[in-house]
Design an enzyme around this catalytic site. Sequence first.
Site, PDB file in Angstrom:
ATOM      1  N   LYS A  54      -3.048  -5.719   0.596  1.00 54.23           N
ATOM      2  CA  LYS A  54      -2.147  -6.729   1.169  1.00 54.23           C
ATOM      3  C   LYS A  54      -2.751  -7.291   2.459  1.00 54.23           C
ATOM      4  CE  LYS A  54       1.891  -4.673  -1.022  1.00 54.23           C
ATOM      5  NZ  LYS A  54       2.986  -3.694  -0.938  1.00 54.23           N
ATOM      6  N   GLN A  98       5.989   0.087   3.246  1.00 55.16           N
ATOM      7  CA  GLN A  98       5.460   0.529   1.957  1.00 55.16           C
ATOM      8  C   GLN A  98       6.266   1.733   1.447  1.00 55.16           C
ATOM      9  OE1 GLN A  98       2.882  -1.077   0.221  1.00 55.16           O
ATOM     10  NE2 GLN A  98       3.601   0.262  -1.422  1.00 55.16           N
ATOM     11  N   ASP A 121      10.056  -8.377   1.651  1.00 53.96           N
ATOM     12  CA  ASP A 121      10.225  -7.751   0.338  1.00 53.96           C
ATOM     13  C   ASP A 121      11.583  -8.072  -0.293  1.00 53.96           C
ATOM     14  OD1 ASP A 121       7.942  -6.442  -0.551  1.00 53.96           O
ATOM     15  OD2 ASP A 121       8.260  -4.730   0.779  1.00 53.96           O
TER      16      ASP A 121
END
Length: 285
Positions: A54, A98, A121
Amino acid sequence: MSALIIDGKALALTLREAIAQGVQELVKTAGIKPGLAAVLVGDDPASAVYVRNKKLACEKAGIFPQEHRLPASTTQESLVTLIHQLNGDERIHGILVQLPLPSHIDTKIILQAVSPDKDADGFHPVNVGHLVEGDPIFVPCTPKGVMHMIDSTGEPIAGKRAVVIGRSNIVGKPVAMLLLHRHATVTICHSRTQDLPGVVREADIVVAAIGKPHFVTKDMVKPGAMVIDVGINRLPDGQLVGDVDFDRVKEQAGWITPVPGGVGPMTIAMLLQNTLESARRKAGC
Ligand code: NAD
């Protein structure tokens, strides 16, 4: 018959070029460089690879990447403190934590600590609510990528029978909601669904998000159906496979996504897209 392959790698590349262009324009017109903070707790090797990929993707797109690697012993309180700092950091427009987090940390509390305005997200309950209402601000990255892949075929979604296998908050539920908002007739299958193969056989669109290699077999798929494979599974011999028995299902389906090179690259592209969109909202454009 052999299915048309929906090439996630190629689609993601095109998207990422457009995002890089969008970033340049935002810097030029508003003087704002989008920034994404990634928080990794612990030393899970797969998570470390995801975060590294990422970061690299951000750099290529011209997005400012900020990485926070914390030890597995990090307390929930100090993680919340870090997230609050990032919420107030002007350089940051997207925050991703994460998952999975170590078991002593309550994932719900952490996801709720992220400001809904920087929730790249799309996991904050406020953003889940907007999604359910059909007026999303941040759409979770993998579901957003799935919809982009379906749209890339040019096939209409309205009126189609869609079956989503898996009901996680990250993939199954938001994909089902997005398909519903596009007027598909949606069924969600899960571990307690009776006659799951019979339900899947009715689908024009199948989205598999289970985490079990080769779960979706050829006899479950209606001829000509579109099959989107979200699963990522590592076999004992190291091979990476999806939830769909790709080699056989492709003889039956109309369209199919491969693993690797399918949904995975789309997820990263959509994370960049969400960060850019967030920075644009901040800039008022
Ligand atoms: P999860 O474990 O949270 O959810 C799995 C779902 O599958 C559950 O809802 C469960 O009910 C269902 N399930 C499990 N066994 C089943 C069975 N026998 N029959 C029917 N349903 C069953 O997983 P997740 O986070 O939604 O991820 C699913 C898969 O997608 C995993 O392989 C994961 O690695 C992958 N994934 C890929 C990406 C990507 O970018 N490509 C992103 C997220 C997740």
